[in-house]
Design a protein around this motif. Structure first.
Motif, PDB file in Angstrom:
ATOM      1  N   VAL A 136       8.192   1.998  -0.441  1.00 36.74           N
ATOM      2  CA  VAL A 136       8.307   0.794  -1.260  1.00 36.74           C
ATOM      3  C   VAL A 136       6.891   0.298  -1.521  1.00 36.74           C
ATOM      4  N   MET A 137       6.495   0.315  -2.779  1.00 35.32           N
ATOM      5  CA  MET A 137       5.127  -0.030  -3.130  1.00 35.32           C
ATOM      6  C   MET A 137       4.934  -1.546  -3.156  1.00 35.32           C
ATOM      7  N   PRO A 138       3.702  -2.004  -2.904  1.00 39.35           N
ATOM      8  CA  PRO A 138       3.439  -3.446  -2.930  1.00 39.35           C
ATOM      9  C   PRO A 138       3.432  -3.981  -4.351  1.00 39.35           C
ATOM     10  N   MET A 371      -2.568  -9.000   7.875  1.00 41.18           N
ATOM     11  CA  MET A 371      -2.752  -7.674   7.296  1.00 41.18           C
ATOM     12  C   MET A 371      -2.829  -7.767   5.779  1.00 41.18           C
ATOM     13  N   SER A 372      -3.300  -6.701   5.168  1.00 35.00           N
ATOM     14  CA  SER A 372      -3.360  -6.641   3.713  1.00 35.00           C
ATOM     15  C   SER A 372      -1.952  -6.580   3.145  1.00 35.00           C
ATOM     16  N   ARG A 373      -1.725  -7.270   2.048  1.00 38.00           N
ATOM     17  CA  ARG A 373      -0.413  -7.176   1.417  1.00 38.00           C
ATOM     18  C   ARG A 373      -0.419  -6.153   0.277  1.00 38.00           C
ATOM     19  N   HIS A 374      -1.502  -5.387   0.195  1.00 37.77           N
ATOM     20  CA  HIS A 374      -1.567  -4.327  -0.803  1.00 37.77           C
ATOM     21  C   HIS A 374      -1.238  -2.963  -0.203  1.00 37.77           C
ATOM     22  N   GLU A 375      -0.670  -2.964   1.003  1.00 33.92           N
ATOM     23  CA  GLU A 375      -0.153  -1.746   1.610  1.00 33.92           C
ATOM     24  C   GLU A 375       1.275  -1.500   1.119  1.00 33.92           C
ATOM     25  N   THR A 376       1.758  -0.276   1.331  1.00 38.12           N
ATOM     26  CA  THR A 376       3.187  -0.060   1.161  1.00 38.12           C
ATOM     27  C   THR A 376       3.898  -0.859   2.246  1.00 38.12           C
ATOM     28  N   ILE A 377       5.203  -0.955   2.157  1.00 40.54           N
ATOM     29  CA  ILE A 377       5.935  -1.835   3.065  1.00 40.54           C
ATOM     30  C   ILE A 377       6.049  -1.270   4.480  1.00 40.54           C
TER      31      ILE A 377
END
Length: 405
Positions: A136-138, A371-377
């Protein structure tokens, strides 16, 4: 192999794509994972990805392989003392060192799987992609612009200069700017509106120089040119404002619950309908809050938050660490001792997923992380499962949560 050797892909306009082009596509995909993709390359990659279902499956397959590898590396060597951000920087450097190797690996996958698609079209190709779970992509920059005449413009598809009524709107892939506005002699206010969907974010630079960061599931309505004695905008959802100072024209944000008035300052407003509270958090400057049920005006100082409870109608001011409430603007998730259900509402909006609670008791479990919210889920879900309190089963874009051990 001859330069003009080619591999057929179902779905292209002419049914063919040169191998040299495939190597270039592989390079773009690898560069996108290291943050080194230019705007022009992004548009070309998106055009290739959208040409056919097979291209989309290849794209997701290669991204999934890389994301899964990165997730394993993170949780195998994550150093709590060093912190997530420092670790991310190290990961980026390591990934850039091996960029050329990854490009060739991806190119080989493109060629190999492309050949498989050629020989096993239709359902067979779908079976191939089903063997690996799709990440699931950000969220990413995406929004719609509603012009004064009601025309809808997709801000991802239409970049550059957009002509509106008495205005030239400059649009990049993440921000629109209203700096070239024709001043009208008549007192007529022309409104535009930006709508950000689930899984999106965008920035709007208003005609007075005010910069507004819009979070997922947010709507901002504003005049293309501020006239009169005030600068008034309307907000639904969440936004961070960096208001240009103008002592003669106060800036007012209408939330539907209360109004926030400023001269020039930085602050965040969260007014999502599904949340039980409406919050205004002040970073710098000063704001005055007024509305129904509020006696006079409440003035906030930096590091203070005004909270209005929709159910009880009560309101109050408290001191807060503002970094937790504006982290989303800088691409981060920051939570401290927050209920799982509250965190998951933010996750649903950003990742465009649905959360199903198979055990209602887990809603009140409390978590904290940065954490970064530009990671996958997947890294985010791993954080929740590390302490064993919950178990999360991901089925496509549905997250099913139950008690852990």
């Amino acid at each position: 192999m001859d330069k003009k050797s080619k591999c057929r892909f179902k779905g292209n306009q002419d049914g063919e794509i040169y191998i040299n082009d495939l190597l270039l596509v592989a390079k773009w995909i690898a560069a996108s994972l290291t943050g080194e993709l230019t705007d022009d390359e992004y548009h070309l990659l998106e055009k290739w990805r959208l040409q056919s279902e097979e291209h989309q499956q290849l794209y997701e397959r290669m991204q999934n392989m890389e994301r899964q590898k990165l997730t394993r590396e993170k949780f195998a060597s994550f150093n709590k003392l060093a912190g997530w951000d420092g670790f991310r920087e190290k990961q980026k450097k390591d990934r850039r060192k091996s960029l050329r190797i990854r490009i060739m690996n991806y190119a080989a996958i493109v060629l190999l799987v492309g050949g498989v698609f050629y020989f096993f079209a239709g359902n067979e190709s779908k079976k191939l992609s089903d063997r690996e779970p799709v990440s699931v992509m950000p969220g990413k920059p995406q929004a719609q612009l509603v012009m004064a005449d009601g025309k809808l413009i997709d801000l991802v598809e239409q970049t550059g200069v957009i002509k509106g009524e008495n205005v030239l709107i400059h649009n990049t892939r993440k921000q629109i700017s209203y700096e070239d506005v024709v001043h009208l002699e008549e007192e007529r206010v022309v409104y535009n509106e930006v709508r950000v969907p689930r899984g999106g974010e965008y920035q709007v630079k208003l005609s007075d120089g005010t910069l507004v960061y819009l979070n997922s599931l947010t709507r901002l309505r504003f005049p293309v040119l501020f006239s009169g004695q005030t600068r008034v905008v309307e907000l639904e959802g969440e936004a961070y404002f960096e208001v240009a100072k103008d002592v003669e024209k106060p800036f007012i944000v209408k939330t539907g619950t209360y109004d926030v008035q400023v001269l020039g300052t930085h602050f965040n407003i969260s007014t999502y309908e599904e949340e039980s509270t409406v919050e205004t958090t002040l970073v710098e400057g000063a704001v005055a809050i007024s509305g129904e049920g509020i006696e006079g005006k409440i003035v906030l100082k930096p590091d203070e938050q005004f909270v209005f409870d929709r159910e009880s109608g009560k309101c109050g001011v408290k001191s807060v660490d503002v970094s937790y409430f504006v982290a989303w603007k800088d691409g981060k998730f920051r939570f401290r001792d927050v209920r799982l259900e509250d965190i998951m509402r933010a996750v649903e909006r950003w990742y465009n997923v649905q959360v199903v609670y198979e055990d209602e008791s887990v809603k009140n479990l409390r978590f904290g992380f940065n954490m970064s919210r530009h990671e996958t889920i997947e890294p985010l879900l791993n954080i929740f499962e590390l302490n064993g309190k919950v178990k999360i089963n991901k089925e496509g874009t549905v997250l099913k949560i139950r008690q852990g051990r």
